[in-house]
Write a protein that holds these residues in place. Structure first.
Motif, PDB file in Angstrom:
ATOM      1  N   ARG A   1     -21.024  36.863  37.635  1.00 34.23           N
ATOM      2  CA  ARG A   1     -21.422  35.548  38.247  1.00 34.23           C
ATOM      3  C   ARG A   1     -19.895  35.063  37.624  1.00 34.23           C
ATOM      4  O   ARG A   1     -20.184  34.483  37.207  1.00 34.23           O
ATOM      5  CB  ARG A   1     -22.804  35.000  38.611  1.00 34.23           C
ATOM      6  CG  ARG A   1     -22.850  34.303  37.238  1.00 34.23           C
ATOM      7  CD  ARG A   1     -24.082  33.743  38.319  1.00 34.23           C
ATOM      8  NE  ARG A   1     -24.789  32.781  36.601  1.00 34.23           N
ATOM      9  CZ  ARG A   1     -25.333  33.317  35.163  1.00 34.23           C
ATOM     10  NH1 ARG A   1     -25.648  34.313  35.195  1.00 34.23           N
ATOM     11  NH2 ARG A   1     -25.322  32.779  34.517  1.00 34.23           N
TER      12      ARG A   1
ATOM     13  N   GLN B   1     -19.485  30.658  36.314  1.00 33.39           N
ATOM     14  CA  GLN B   1     -20.515  29.998  35.585  1.00 33.39           C
ATOM     15  C   GLN B   1     -19.768  28.584  34.952  1.00 33.39           C
ATOM     16  O   GLN B   1     -18.718  28.830  34.238  1.00 33.39           O
ATOM     17  CB  GLN B   1     -21.383  30.463  33.632  1.00 33.39           C
ATOM     18  CG  GLN B   1     -22.522  29.229  33.489  1.00 33.39           C
ATOM     19  CD  GLN B   1     -23.113  29.576  32.722  1.00 33.39           C
ATOM     20  OE1 GLN B   1     -22.330  29.909  31.808  1.00 33.39           O
ATOM     21  NE2 GLN B   1     -24.239  29.943  32.841  1.00 33.39           N
TER      22      GLN B   1
ATOM     23  N   GLU C   1     -24.142  25.851  37.538  1.00 36.15           N
ATOM     24  CA  GLU C   1     -24.090  27.081  38.186  1.00 36.15           C
ATOM     25  C   GLU C   1     -23.639  26.364  39.714  1.00 36.15           C
ATOM     26  O   GLU C   1     -24.786  26.315  39.850  1.00 36.15           O
ATOM     27  CB  GLU C   1     -25.521  27.870  38.631  1.00 36.15           C
ATOM     28  CG  GLU C   1     -26.066  28.361  37.022  1.00 36.15           C
ATOM     29  CD  GLU C   1     -25.841  29.617  36.373  1.00 36.15           C
ATOM     30  OE1 GLU C   1     -24.441  30.140  37.411  1.00 36.15           O
ATOM     31  OE2 GLU C   1     -25.717  29.728  35.732  1.00 36.15           O
TER      32      GLU C   1
ATOM     33  N   THR D   1     -22.065  37.731  32.994  1.00 30.55           N
ATOM     34  CA  THR D   1     -23.455  38.572  33.471  1.00 30.55           C
ATOM     35  C   THR D   1     -24.659  37.808  33.444  1.00 30.55           C
ATOM     36  O   THR D   1     -24.799  36.814  32.428  1.00 30.55           O
ATOM     37  CB  THR D   1     -23.172  39.778  32.476  1.00 30.55           C
ATOM     38  OG1 THR D   1     -23.518  39.565  31.212  1.00 30.55           O
ATOM     39  CG2 THR D   1     -21.698  40.286  32.364  1.00 30.55           C
ATOM     40  N   GLN D   2     -25.450  38.467  33.418  1.00 36.13           N
ATOM     41  CA  GLN D   2     -27.452  37.890  33.106  1.00 36.13           C
ATOM     42  C   GLN D   2     -27.927  37.621  31.274  1.00 36.13           C
ATOM     43  O   GLN D   2     -27.775  37.011  31.933  1.00 36.13           O
ATOM     44  CB  GLN D   2     -27.653  39.254  33.876  1.00 36.13           C
ATOM     45  CG  GLN D   2     -28.836  39.172  35.083  1.00 36.13           C
ATOM     46  CD  GLN D   2     -29.106  40.429  36.261  1.00 36.13           C
ATOM     47  OE1 GLN D   2     -28.214  40.848  36.431  1.00 36.13           O
ATOM     48  NE2 GLN D   2     -29.924  40.902  35.800  1.00 36.13           N
ATOM     49  N   ASP D   3     -26.819  38.586  31.257  1.00 37.76           N
ATOM     50  CA  ASP D   3     -27.493  38.258  30.004  1.00 37.76           C
ATOM     51  C   ASP D   3     -26.005  38.155  28.691  1.00 37.76           C
ATOM     52  O   ASP D   3     -26.347  37.603  27.279  1.00 37.76           O
ATOM     53  CB  ASP D   3     -28.451  40.132  28.794  1.00 37.76           C
ATOM     54  CG  ASP D   3     -26.601  40.967  29.113  1.00 37.76           C
ATOM     55  OD1 ASP D   3     -25.982  40.660  29.416  1.00 37.76           O
ATOM     56  OD2 ASP D   3     -26.991  42.135  29.112  1.00 37.76           O
TER      57      ASP D   3
ATOM     58  N   PHE E   1     -28.572  47.033  32.877  1.00 38.43           N
ATOM     59  CA  PHE E   1     -29.137  45.590  34.447  1.00 38.43           C
ATOM     60  C   PHE E   1     -30.069  45.879  35.561  1.00 38.43           C
ATOM     61  O   PHE E   1     -30.788  45.518  35.599  1.00 38.43           O
ATOM     62  CB  PHE E   1     -28.316  45.058  35.763  1.00 38.43           C
ATOM     63  CG  PHE E   1     -27.310  44.327  34.523  1.00 38.43           C
ATOM     64  CD1 PHE E   1     -28.051  43.266  33.052  1.00 38.43           C
ATOM     65  CD2 PHE E   1     -26.263  44.802  34.065  1.00 38.43           C
ATOM     66  CE1 PHE E   1     -26.888  42.228  32.641  1.00 38.43           C
ATOM     67  CE2 PHE E   1     -25.259  43.698  33.345  1.00 38.43           C
ATOM     68  CZ  PHE E   1     -25.556  42.806  32.571  1.00 38.43           C
TER      69      PHE E   1
END
Ligand SMILES: Cc1cc2nc3c(=O)[nH]c(=O)nc-3n(C[C@H](O)[C@H](O)[C@H](O)COP(=O)(O)OP(=O)(O)OC[C@H]3O[C@@H](n4cnc5c(N)ncnc54)[C@H](O)[C@@H]3O)c2cc1C
Ligand code: FES
Lengths: 368, 99
Positions: free
Chosen positions: A225, A227, A264, A306-308, A362
């Protein structure tokens, strides 16, 4: 040109570094890219080659970052010899500064964990000694965390050096070639951009935030995503910052960069005065003489996250020969991508060391 | 190189220094105009390649008239009116932060 051995899709720092390495391994490479309106983290980043905050929770990433940091000087030398362009890489070590004891202690705790996990070399430098290393710190700075492996470079020049070298190495760079479809027929990828099609046995997705969509076409899940980060730049000043600080660095040409925020905001790369003001205010508390310099530019750019926060490197199971490479520290990792990752993609594929970087991490089944 | 237009009513003059040497200027001059009239066509060297530059647009857009004024660097000479006793210094390369 004859059909390429590999098509690399996305010409930012990640794609350019990999294309450079693939060409170095003797492959015929096509590099497809969008036009000038594209979102490109590679054109708007902070240019740190940074180690001290990377990889807590994933030792493989800490190791990978360190390998890149170690390979950087040689990589920069090679680029200079090949293109005459000096990408201004330096590795004096770097700081994160604290404006309170509390902040310093939190930093120490994090780095201690990283040290225990991955043997990260660092030290906490208190104010008295810090003044010898960074004489212009403000009265509120209580100390900082120093890591001798940290450094920085000139990022726009890195992208230019890579593209200059790509041309010399015979890579066919195709701007204005946004890829809309990828088909897989009998072991061959048919890459479609407008009316143009390219057939190739191997593709590498390096399209930053565009990887999510492209990944779906070849059985790769790429949950990235955008950022946003904002950056403030001053006029050029005589050198006074001996070390890069994680949020403030002086470029080889003298301008001071301040940043960078984490927001975000989706696909919106506009600058906001509120964030810019906060960035400048904190920077002036750390180095009061920054207050005397004129700001000449501000910008925002979108990270590929990424998420992490760790990278994804993976070959598709359903579409062998299709790889994805994406990360949020494309400057830091440029040397690893060029010198270590590209030869693997050119050869038999990713080694077992890369299993940890698969997006499978994930897909943890929910606990019963 | 530059010659003043035939004199009008404004004849009041001020004295300022450029790199320590006194020059006279008209009270209504900008620093850039005073420098040009005094024969200082180049008032700085650029920050990266150290090439000579002097006032060009005279209206605040080109930043080629940068000088140090009363100890503060990188000021646009074409946007600052001269003052008696003003200290102007030409800049060689980058300005120094804090000065
Ligand atoms: C504010 C900010 C500060 C940062 N600071 C640092 C730092 O200090 N150190 C560091 O190491 N990293 C930093 N980064 C991160 C770094 O900039 C990125 O990791 C890196 O640039 C990512 O490169 P990329 O090539 O993956 O993506 P991008 O630069 O986004 O490039 C992707 C390319 O793919 C192309 N593309 C997209 N879709 C398609 C398609 N369908 N077909 C063809 N081409 C396509 C785009 O046109 C673009 O050229 C920062 C990022 C930001 C935003
Ligand atoms: S002469 Fe152009 S800005 Fe002053």
């Amino acid at each position: 040109m004859a059909e390429p051995d590999v098509a690399v899709i996305g010409g930012g720092l990640v794609g350019s570094a990999i294309a450079w390495g693939l060409a170095g391994a003797g492959k015929r490479v096509a590099l497809l890219d969008e036009g000038d309106i594209a979102f490109r983290a590679s054109r708007g980043n902070f240019a740190l080659v940074w180690v001290q905050s990377k990889g807590l929770g994933m030792p493989e990433y800490a190791r990978w970052t360190r390998a890149s940091s170690d390979a950087w000087a040689g990589f920069a030398r090679e680029l200079r010899e090949e293109t005459g362009i000096d990408v201004a890489h330096q590795r004096p070590g770097g700081f994160s500064l604290a404006l309170s004891e509390d902040e310093l202690e939190r930093r120490d705790t994090t780095l201690k964990r990283l040290h225990n996990q991955s043997d990260l070399p660092y030290e906490i430098v208190h104010r008295a000694r810090l003044l010898k290393m960074l004489p212009d710190i403000g009265p509120e700075v209580v100390g900082g965390a120093y890591c001798p492996l940290d450094g920085h470079a000139n990022s726009p020049r890195l992208l230019r050096a890579l593209h200059t070298a790509l041309k010399q190495r015979g890579v066919s760079y195709l701007p204005e070639h946004s890829v809309d479809a990828i088909e897989h027929r009998g072991g061959v990828f048919v890459v479609k951009s407008g009316t143009r099609t390219i057939e190739t046995p191997r593709i590498v997705l390096t399209a930053g935030n565009g990887n999510r969509k492209l990944g779906e076409m070849v059985g790769l899940d790429v949950p990235v995503r955008p950022q946003r980060g904002q950056i403030v730049i001053t006029e050029k000043a005589a050198p006074f910052l001996n070390y890069p600080v994680v949020t403030i660095r002086q470029t080889d040409e003298g301008g001071v960069m301040m940043g960078d925020s984490l927001e975000e905001a989706g696909f919106d790369d506009r600058v906001g005065l509120g964030v810019v003001g906060t960035i400048a205010e904190r920077a002036v508390r750390m180095f009061p003489l920054l207050g005397s310099l004129n700001v000449v530019r501000t910008w925002a750019a979108l990270r590929v996250m990424t998420q992490d926060g760790f990278p994804i490197y993976e070959e598709s199971k359903s579409h062998p020969g299709a790889f994805v490479a994406t990360c949020h520290s494309g400057v830091t990792l440029a040397a690893a991508h060029a010198k270590l990752l590209a030869p693997l993609i050119a050869g038999g594929g990713l080694s077992d060391d890369f299993t940890a970087f698969s997006a499978k991490r994930f897909h943890v089944p929910p606990a019963a | 190189m530059f010659r003043r237009l035939p004199d009008l009513a404004d004849t009041a003059s001020v004295t300022l220094t450029v790199d320590g040497e006194a020059i006279t200027a008209r009270a209504s001059d900008t620093v850039a105009a005073a420098l040009l009239a005094a024969g200082h066509a180049a008032c700085r060297e650029t920050a990266v390649s150290n090439s000579a530059r002097g006032p060009y647009c005279l209206m605040g857009v080109c930043f080629d008239c940068l000088v140090s004024i009363d100890g503060l660097g990188n000021r646009q000479g074409c946007l600052v009116r001269v003052r008696d006793g003003m200290r102007v210094e030409t800049q060689r390369g980058k300005r120094v932060a804090g000065r």
